[in-house]
Design an enzyme around this catalytic site. Sequence first.
Site, PDB file in Angstrom:
ATOM      1  N   HIS A 170     -76.920  17.513  13.353  1.00  0.00           N
ATOM      2  CA  HIS A 170     -77.714  16.155  14.031  1.00  0.00           C
ATOM      3  C   HIS A 170     -77.135  14.890  13.388  1.00  0.00           C
ATOM      4  CE1 HIS A 170     -80.901  13.805  15.560  1.00  0.00           C
ATOM      5  NE2 HIS A 170     -81.045  13.139  14.074  1.00  0.00           N
ATOM      6  N   HIS A 179     -76.801   3.688  11.987  1.00  0.00           N
ATOM      7  CA  HIS A 179     -76.951   4.185  10.598  1.00  0.00           C
ATOM      8  C   HIS A 179     -75.568   4.470   9.866  1.00  0.00           C
ATOM      9  CE1 HIS A 179     -80.974   5.688  11.789  1.00  0.00           C
ATOM     10  NE2 HIS A 179     -80.493   6.080  12.861  1.00  0.00           N
ATOM     11  N   HIS A 207     -77.839   6.410  18.298  1.00  0.00           N
ATOM     12  CA  HIS A 207     -78.402   6.475  19.793  1.00  0.00           C
ATOM     13  C   HIS A 207     -77.190   5.702  20.480  1.00  0.00           C
ATOM     14  CE1 HIS A 207     -82.919   6.822  18.383  1.00  0.00           C
ATOM     15  NE2 HIS A 207     -82.104   7.861  17.971  1.00  0.00           N
TER      16      HIS A 207
END
Length: 289
Positions: A170, A179, A207
């Site tokens: 992930h 991030h 994203h």
Amino acid sequence: MLPLLIACLYLSKVTFTLGLVQISQPIGANGSVTFLAVGDWGRKGAYNQSAVAHVMGEVGAKQGIDFVVSTGDNFYEDGLTGINDPAFAQSFSRIYTAKSLQKPWYSGFVHIFFVDTIPFLNHYFGKNEEANKMNWKGILPREKYISNLLKDLKSAIRSSNATWKIVVGHHPIRSIGFHGDTKELLHQLLPILQANKIPMYINGHEHCLEHISNIGTPVEFLTTGGGSMAWRNVTHYERYKKNLKFYHDGQGFITVQLTKSEAKVTFYDGQGKTLHSFKLNAANNIKAQ
Ligand SMILES: *[C@@H]1O[C@H](CO)[C@@H](O)[C@H](O)[C@H]1NC(C)=O
Ligand SMILES: *[C@@H]1O[C@H](CO)[C@@H](O)[C@H](O)[C@H]1NC(C)=O
Ligand SMILES: *[C@@H]1O[C@H](CO)[C@@H](O)[C@H](O)[C@H]1NC(C)=O
Ligand SMILES: *[C@@H]1O[C@H](CO)[C@@H](O)[C@H](O)[C@H]1NC(C)=O
């Protein structure tokens, strides 16, 4: 949720449940395997999730994909009734099911290893709202869980004879997005990928879409976390100046077409436009374009 699941089932004729890929028909009969990878989509259709799902349907049909890989975050807070909702444990804290390392998907020359990256991140064990929501049943003690997971992964990779061994998690290992790099994975997971010449690592969490090429290693870093909410507008281009091959701050997904000799990765935006693609040669894993 629903539109995407239906699209996946319709297209690929495989069952696709909470990040768990269950193949329900023989695939790769003509000597090629194609899959589509998308992440961070669980928004009940909002934030263009439905639109992206629709486009995935079109692209998937055109390419005759064999299955869909989810890179995680299949439900968001708003999809749950509360912290005790069992869906939370099933789909977030344990996206890749109860086992530390999910049974890998294997089709002769393609082998995909799903790694539950969540327990690696110190963030989820710190003092913050997300950490408070985690359910660590079956994960603690953490060090033991992680070391077993890495051991299982190493031995599964080594005992595989597949031409293409692909690792999916992930969280990103390298990223220029919001991030950024995941230090824990850089230190603990990346050395295993390098030692075993894993050609690609596919993740979500950010994203957006990203392709960061090898930095003294064979690993191509592919982020596909554009299944719904995107446009974060936080990008650290300076981080991987030389090795950044592509970045799209918006919705989209990727497809991976594999034959015994070649891999082709294509990045699509939320409307199905091809934004970037590259090929790898199986013989030496050298980029063909
Ligand atoms: C949805 O996609 C359209 C077309 O790409 C874009 O203009 C719009 O900003 C997107 N909306 C969201 C919420 O991301
Ligand atoms: C393999 O078959 C699928 C459909 O079953 C098709 O879409 C795909 O293009 C074929 N691949 C090759 C390399 O022939
Ligand atoms: C891998 O190849 C070796 C040697 O050819 C064979 O003994 C072994 O069973 C194969 N492993 C798998 C998982 O197919
Ligand atoms: C994105 O961030 C940049 C730099 O912080 C800013 O100049 C720009 O206005 C932002 N764009 C949007 C659409 O928010």
